[in-house]
Design a protein around this motif. Structure first.
Motif, short mmCIF file in Angstrom:
data_model
loop_
_atom_site.label_atom_id
_atom_site.label_comp_id
_atom_site.label_asym_id
_atom_site.label_seq_id
_atom_site.Cartn_x
_atom_site.Cartn_y
_atom_site.Cartn_z
N GLU A 1 -13.14 2.44 4.11
CA GLU A 1 -12.50 1.21 4.75
C GLU A 1 -11.33 1.22 5.41
O GLU A 1 -10.93 0.82 6.53
CB GLU A 1 -12.87 -0.21 4.11
CG GLU A 1 -14.31 -0.39 3.63
CD GLU A 1 -14.83 0.47 2.34
OE1 GLU A 1 -14.06 1.23 1.81
OE2 GLU A 1 -16.16 0.51 2.18
N ASP A 2 -10.22 1.76 4.32
CA ASP A 2 -8.91 1.63 4.85
C ASP A 2 -8.51 2.80 6.06
O ASP A 2 -7.89 2.56 7.07
CB ASP A 2 -8.09 2.14 3.85
CG ASP A 2 -7.79 1.07 2.78
OD1 ASP A 2 -7.85 -0.05 2.91
OD2 ASP A 2 -7.20 1.13 1.62
N LEU A 3 -9.28 4.00 5.98
CA LEU A 3 -9.37 5.02 6.91
C LEU A 3 -9.76 4.52 8.34
O LEU A 3 -9.05 4.91 9.26
CB LEU A 3 -10.18 6.15 6.37
CG LEU A 3 -10.13 7.42 7.67
CD1 LEU A 3 -8.54 7.87 7.65
CD2 LEU A 3 -10.69 8.63 7.00
N GLY B 1 2.65 8.55 0.68
CA GLY B 1 1.75 8.05 1.85
C GLY B 1 0.52 7.76 1.47
O GLY B 1 0.38 7.02 0.30
N PHE B 2 -0.74 8.04 1.92
CA PHE B 2 -2.07 7.81 1.89
C PHE B 2 -2.92 9.21 1.63
O PHE B 2 -3.11 9.90 2.67
CB PHE B 2 -2.39 6.97 2.82
CG PHE B 2 -1.81 5.87 2.87
CD1 PHE B 2 -2.05 4.69 2.51
CD2 PHE B 2 -0.53 5.63 3.68
CE1 PHE B 2 -1.45 3.44 2.50
CE2 PHE B 2 0.33 4.65 3.95
CZ PHE B 2 -0.19 3.43 3.20
N TYR C 1 -2.80 10.78 5.55
CA TYR C 1 -1.66 10.31 6.33
C TYR C 1 -0.46 10.40 5.13
O TYR C 1 -0.02 9.39 4.75
CB TYR C 1 -1.69 8.84 6.84
CG TYR C 1 -2.65 8.71 7.90
CD1 TYR C 1 -2.44 9.19 9.19
CD2 TYR C 1 -4.10 8.44 7.54
CE1 TYR C 1 -3.36 9.12 10.21
CE2 TYR C 1 -4.96 8.44 8.51
CZ TYR C 1 -4.54 8.50 9.81
OH TYR C 1 -5.70 8.57 10.81
N VAL C 2 0.04 11.63 5.02
CA VAL C 2 0.99 11.94 4.08
C VAL C 2 2.06 12.67 4.68
O VAL C 2 2.24 13.33 5.34
CB VAL C 2 0.25 12.82 2.58
CG1 VAL C 2 -0.69 11.85 2.02
CG2 VAL C 2 -0.12 13.97 3.17
N PHE C 3 3.25 12.55 3.82
CA PHE C 3 4.38 13.42 4.14
C PHE C 3 4.80 14.06 2.84
O PHE C 3 4.65 13.56 1.84
CB PHE C 3 5.70 12.66 4.49
CG PHE C 3 5.37 11.63 5.81
CD1 PHE C 3 5.62 12.48 7.25
CD2 PHE C 3 4.64 10.38 5.93
CE1 PHE C 3 5.44 11.93 8.11
CE2 PHE C 3 4.70 10.02 7.12
CZ PHE C 3 4.82 10.42 8.32
N ILE C 4 5.21 15.13 3.00
CA ILE C 4 5.55 16.18 2.01
C ILE C 4 7.07 17.01 2.31
O ILE C 4 7.35 17.32 3.20
CB ILE C 4 4.61 17.20 1.90
CG1 ILE C 4 3.32 16.66 1.19
CG2 ILE C 4 4.99 18.46 0.67
CD1 ILE C 4 2.14 17.63 1.39
N ARG D 1 0.94 -1.05 -0.06
CA ARG D 1 0.05 0.04 0.16
C ARG D 1 0.90 1.26 0.16
O ARG D 1 2.12 1.19 0.37
CB ARG D 1 -0.89 0.13 1.10
CG ARG D 1 -1.76 -1.09 1.27
CD ARG D 1 -2.89 -1.11 0.19
NE ARG D 1 -3.69 -2.37 0.14
CZ ARG D 1 -4.89 -2.07 0.82
NH1 ARG D 1 -5.42 -1.01 1.25
NH2 ARG D 1 -5.92 -3.04 0.79
N GLY D 2 0.30 2.25 -0.13
CA GLY D 2 1.04 3.67 -0.37
C GLY D 2 1.43 3.99 -1.95
O GLY D 2 1.32 2.91 -2.72
N GLY D 3 1.79 5.17 -2.00
CA GLY D 3 2.52 5.48 -3.15
C GLY D 3 3.27 6.88 -3.23
O GLY D 3 3.56 7.23 -2.16
N TYR D 4 4.02 7.03 -4.29
CA TYR D 4 4.92 8.07 -4.38
C TYR D 4 4.35 9.13 -5.33
O TYR D 4 3.84 9.02 -6.48
CB TYR D 4 6.56 7.66 -4.80
CG TYR D 4 7.07 6.50 -4.09
CD1 TYR D 4 7.60 6.73 -2.87
CD2 TYR D 4 6.60 5.17 -4.35
CE1 TYR D 4 8.35 5.49 -2.15
CE2 TYR D 4 7.03 4.14 -3.59
CZ TYR D 4 7.98 4.29 -2.62
OH TYR D 4 8.53 3.33 -1.98
N TYR D 5 4.96 10.37 -5.13
CA TYR D 5 4.41 11.44 -6.04
C TYR D 5 5.81 12.38 -6.15
O TYR D 5 6.22 12.97 -5.33
CB TYR D 5 3.28 12.16 -5.48
CG TYR D 5 2.74 13.24 -6.65
CD1 TYR D 5 2.22 13.17 -7.82
CD2 TYR D 5 2.92 14.50 -6.07
CE1 TYR D 5 1.72 14.15 -8.61
CE2 TYR D 5 2.52 15.68 -6.90
CZ TYR D 5 1.87 15.44 -8.04
OH TYR D 5 1.31 16.60 -8.68
#
Length: 226
Positions: free
Chosen positions: A119-121, A112-113, A178-181, A94-98
């Motif tokens: 459902e996931d939340l 992150g997300f 739930y992301v990081f930047i 799970r998760g991804g990059y940008y």
């Protein structure tokens, strides 16, 4: 692909586009745009190849420059950035990059997300309600924090429905994303080391992804749901 990069020419063109965001100007400079778009795609492809060396990513998507203005008050026809997402192999990961390249020091990478489904939340929130020690150990690790800082994104002002607003982990539970930047200057983006720097930052997030993938592929008893 050692010479591939996001050149200063890309940033300069996007800056000009921001000052001339109309179809007439764009059509006059479309040949230049197509050349720079190809450069950006090569750079993003290098990010993708780097990721595949240490994570199981199975898809990249570079977004089109054209804006969908049908339901927007802003009728400018073009984006003033290049954006590209990189997807981890689902359902087990799970998760991804940008990667987001935009002039005037507006570039950033994110991970992150961004928009977890309901459902996931709920599953994430229930995990934090049950035990928040492991996630805090990960995101408060000195190396992780020096790269990514704190969680970003939207959150509720109070507790979600059926959660105790006095719960010790309510700061995590009330989040909707739930992301990081990590932000970058134009000079950093155009440097020869930028793609390597991006990959090193993405490597750092792996413990977070391993943890969240485990949460989202199991129930609260730790039993697999995939």
């Amino acid at each position: 692909m050692s010479n591939v990069k996001f050149s200063k020419d890309i940033l300069d063109f996007l800056k000009q586009l921001g000052n001339n965001n109309n179809r007439e100007w764009f059509n006059e400079h479309k040949k230049t745009f197509k050349q720079l778009e190809t450069q950006a795609k090569l750079a993003n492809t290098q990010v993708f190849e780097n990721l595949k060396k240490h994570d199981n990513v199975d898809n990249m998507k570079m977004f089109r420059i054209y804006r969908d203005v049908r339901f927007s008050k802003d009728k400018q026809p073009y984006k003033t950035h290049f954006g590209c997402s990189f997807h981890r192999k689902k359902p087990e990961l799970r998760g991804g990059y940008y990667v987001h390249v935009q002039p005037n020091n507006e570039s950033f990478i994110a991970t992150g997300f961004w928009q977890p489904n309901k459902e996931d939340l709920l599953r994430i929130r229930k995990e934090f309600e049950q035990d928040d020690e492991e996630i805090r150990d990960i995101i408060n690790d000195n190396k992780f924090k020096s790269v990514w800082g704190d969680f970003q994104g939207e959150e509720l002002k109070t507790a979600p429905k059926n959660f105790d607003k006095e719960h010790p982990a309510i700061d995590l539970i009330r989040k909707k994303q739930y992301v990081f930047i990590k932000k970058y200057s134009d000079k950093e983006v155009a440097s020869d080391d930028f793609l390597k720097e991006v990959d090193n930052a993405f490597k750092t997030v792996r413990p977070y992804f391993d943890y969240m993938s485990d949460v989202l592929t199991t129930n609260l008893n730790g039993e697999s749901i995939i």
